[in-house]
Design a protein around this motif. Structure first.
Motif, PDB file in Angstrom:
ATOM      1  N   GLY A   1     -66.727 -24.457 -94.453  1.00 54.79           N
ATOM      2  CA  GLY A   1     -65.965 -24.703 -93.237  1.00 54.79           C
ATOM      3  C   GLY A   1     -65.570 -23.438 -92.496  1.00 54.79           C
ATOM      4  N   ARG A   2     -66.345 -22.347 -92.673  1.00 54.02           N
ATOM      5  CA  ARG A   2     -66.057 -21.077 -92.003  1.00 54.02           C
ATOM      6  C   ARG A   2     -67.268 -20.646 -91.182  1.00 54.02           C
ATOM      7  N   LEU A   3     -67.016 -20.082 -90.019  1.00 51.19           N
ATOM      8  CA  LEU A   3     -68.068 -19.522 -89.184  1.00 51.19           C
ATOM      9  C   LEU A   3     -68.132 -18.032 -89.471  1.00 51.19           C
ATOM     10  N   VAL A   4     -69.205 -17.570 -90.105  1.00 55.13           N
ATOM     11  CA  VAL A   4     -69.354 -16.163 -90.448  1.00 55.13           C
ATOM     12  C   VAL A   4     -70.590 -15.592 -89.770  1.00 55.13           C
ATOM     13  N   VAL A   5     -70.489 -14.347 -89.343  1.00 59.55           N
ATOM     14  CA  VAL A   5     -71.612 -13.638 -88.738  1.00 59.55           C
ATOM     15  C   VAL A   5     -71.692 -12.244 -89.344  1.00 59.55           C
ATOM     16  N   GLN A   6     -72.840 -11.624 -89.166  1.00 57.22           N
ATOM     17  CA  GLN A   6     -73.016 -10.266 -89.652  1.00 57.22           C
ATOM     18  C   GLN A   6     -72.242  -9.281 -88.782  1.00 57.22           C
ATOM     19  N   LYS A   7     -71.741  -8.242 -89.451  1.00 47.55           N
ATOM     20  CA  LYS A   7     -71.090  -7.141 -88.759  1.00 47.55           C
ATOM     21  C   LYS A   7     -71.698  -5.851 -89.282  1.00 47.55           C
ATOM     22  N   CYS A   8     -72.127  -4.997 -88.383  1.00 44.46           N
ATOM     23  CA  CYS A   8     -72.710  -3.717 -88.770  1.00 44.46           C
ATOM     24  C   CYS A   8     -71.607  -2.776 -89.242  1.00 44.46           C
ATOM     25  N   PRO A   9     -71.695  -2.237 -90.462  1.00 48.33           N
ATOM     26  CA  PRO A   9     -70.666  -1.308 -90.934  1.00 48.33           C
ATOM     27  C   PRO A   9     -70.722   0.055 -90.234  1.00 48.33           C
ATOM     28  N   GLN A  10     -71.825   0.342 -89.556  1.00 53.50           N
ATOM     29  CA  GLN A  10     -71.960   1.627 -88.862  1.00 53.50           C
ATOM     30  C   GLN A  10     -71.319   1.587 -87.478  1.00 53.50           C
ATOM     31  N   CYS A  11     -71.708   0.585 -86.656  1.00 47.87           N
ATOM     32  CA  CYS A  11     -71.229   0.545 -85.265  1.00 47.87           C
ATOM     33  C   CYS A  11     -70.290  -0.639 -84.983  1.00 47.87           C
ATOM     34  N   GLU A  12     -70.063  -1.502 -85.983  1.00 53.12           N
ATOM     35  CA  GLU A  12     -69.170  -2.665 -85.909  1.00 53.12           C
ATOM     36  C   GLU A  12     -69.654  -3.759 -84.962  1.00 53.12           C
ATOM     37  N   TYR A  13     -70.926  -3.767 -84.619  1.00 53.00           N
ATOM     38  CA  TYR A  13     -71.506  -4.790 -83.753  1.00 53.00           C
ATOM     39  C   TYR A  13     -71.586  -6.118 -84.507  1.00 53.00           C
ATOM     40  N   LEU A  14     -71.056  -7.180 -83.920  1.00 51.23           N
ATOM     41  CA  LEU A  14     -71.173  -8.523 -84.486  1.00 51.23           C
ATOM     42  C   LEU A  14     -72.471  -9.125 -83.987  1.00 51.23           C
ATOM     43  N   ARG A  15     -73.282  -9.635 -84.919  1.00 56.53           N
ATOM     44  CA  ARG A  15     -74.584 -10.150 -84.491  1.00 56.53           C
ATOM     45  C   ARG A  15     -74.870 -11.535 -85.036  1.00 56.53           C
ATOM     46  N   PHE A  16     -75.502 -12.311 -84.165  1.00 56.05           N
ATOM     47  CA  PHE A  16     -76.000 -13.634 -84.518  1.00 56.05           C
ATOM     48  C   PHE A  16     -77.212 -13.881 -83.639  1.00 56.05           C
ATOM     49  N   PRO A  17     -78.295 -14.376 -84.204  1.00 54.19           N
ATOM     50  CA  PRO A  17     -78.486 -14.804 -85.587  1.00 54.19           C
ATOM     51  C   PRO A  17     -78.595 -13.623 -86.537  1.00 54.19           C
ATOM     52  N   PRO A  18     -78.511 -13.908 -87.847  1.00 61.03           N
ATOM     53  CA  PRO A  18     -78.608 -12.836 -88.831  1.00 61.03           C
ATOM     54  C   PRO A  18     -79.924 -12.070 -88.696  1.00 61.03           C
ATOM     55  N   ALA A  19     -79.860 -10.770 -88.954  1.00 62.65           N
ATOM     56  CA  ALA A  19     -81.043  -9.918 -88.862  1.00 62.65           C
ATOM     57  C   ALA A  19     -80.974  -8.842 -89.945  1.00 62.65           C
ATOM     58  N   ALA A  20     -82.132  -8.335 -90.345  1.00 64.87           N
ATOM     59  CA  ALA A  20     -82.199  -7.308 -91.379  1.00 64.87           C
ATOM     60  C   ALA A  20     -81.735  -5.948 -90.877  1.00 64.87           C
ATOM     61  N   VAL A  21     -81.807  -5.743 -89.560  1.00 63.87           N
ATOM     62  CA  VAL A  21     -81.472  -4.454 -88.951  1.00 63.87           C
ATOM     63  C   VAL A  21     -80.534  -4.704 -87.772  1.00 63.87           C
TER      64      VAL A  21
END
Length: 126
Positions: free
Chosen positions: A15-35
């Protein structure tokens, strides 16, 4: 090798909406990506978002294009601009007659277990 969206699907099942966050530049990204598309870092963290956003655009589907869909037409599909920044495409729960560009929405999780994906519903009074 785990699927790149495994944490996204686990979050949705909880029941949570989670997305990737880059630890280098803090960019939130969706859809998930390897880079990271912004800085090309090959690492990520996952962040839980509020699930709130606004309808950026939407369409009404009148024909069943895929056999495995959980919805019978007609139904609404929207491009959602999440409050935290990323955009995602999702279904709108119910038959909201007040659906319009800019309408405030909230993620809901009507699925079951690992099959769960977020849909959105209108937030009343906003």
């Amino acid at each position: 090798m785990p699927e790149i969206d495994a944490q996204y699907r686990t979050g949705a099942a909880e029941g949570r909406l989670v997305v990737q966050k880059c630890p280098q530049c803090e960019y939130l990204r969706f859809p998930p990506a390897a880079v990271c598309p912004r800085c090309l870092a090959k690492s990520d963290e996952w962040e839980t978002l509020s699930g709130r956003g606004r309808v950026w655009s939407w369409i009404r589907i009148h024909k069943q294009y895929f056999r495995d869909t959980r919805r019978e037409p007609p139904y609404n599909v929207a491009l959602i601009q999440l409050d935290e920044g990323p955009m995602m495409i999702s279904a709108i729960v119910g038959e909201p007659e007040q659906l319009s560009c800019g309408a405030s929405v909230q993620a809901v999780f009507p699925g079951n277990g690992s099959d769960t994906i977020p849909w959105f519903q209108l937030r009343q009074g906003l």
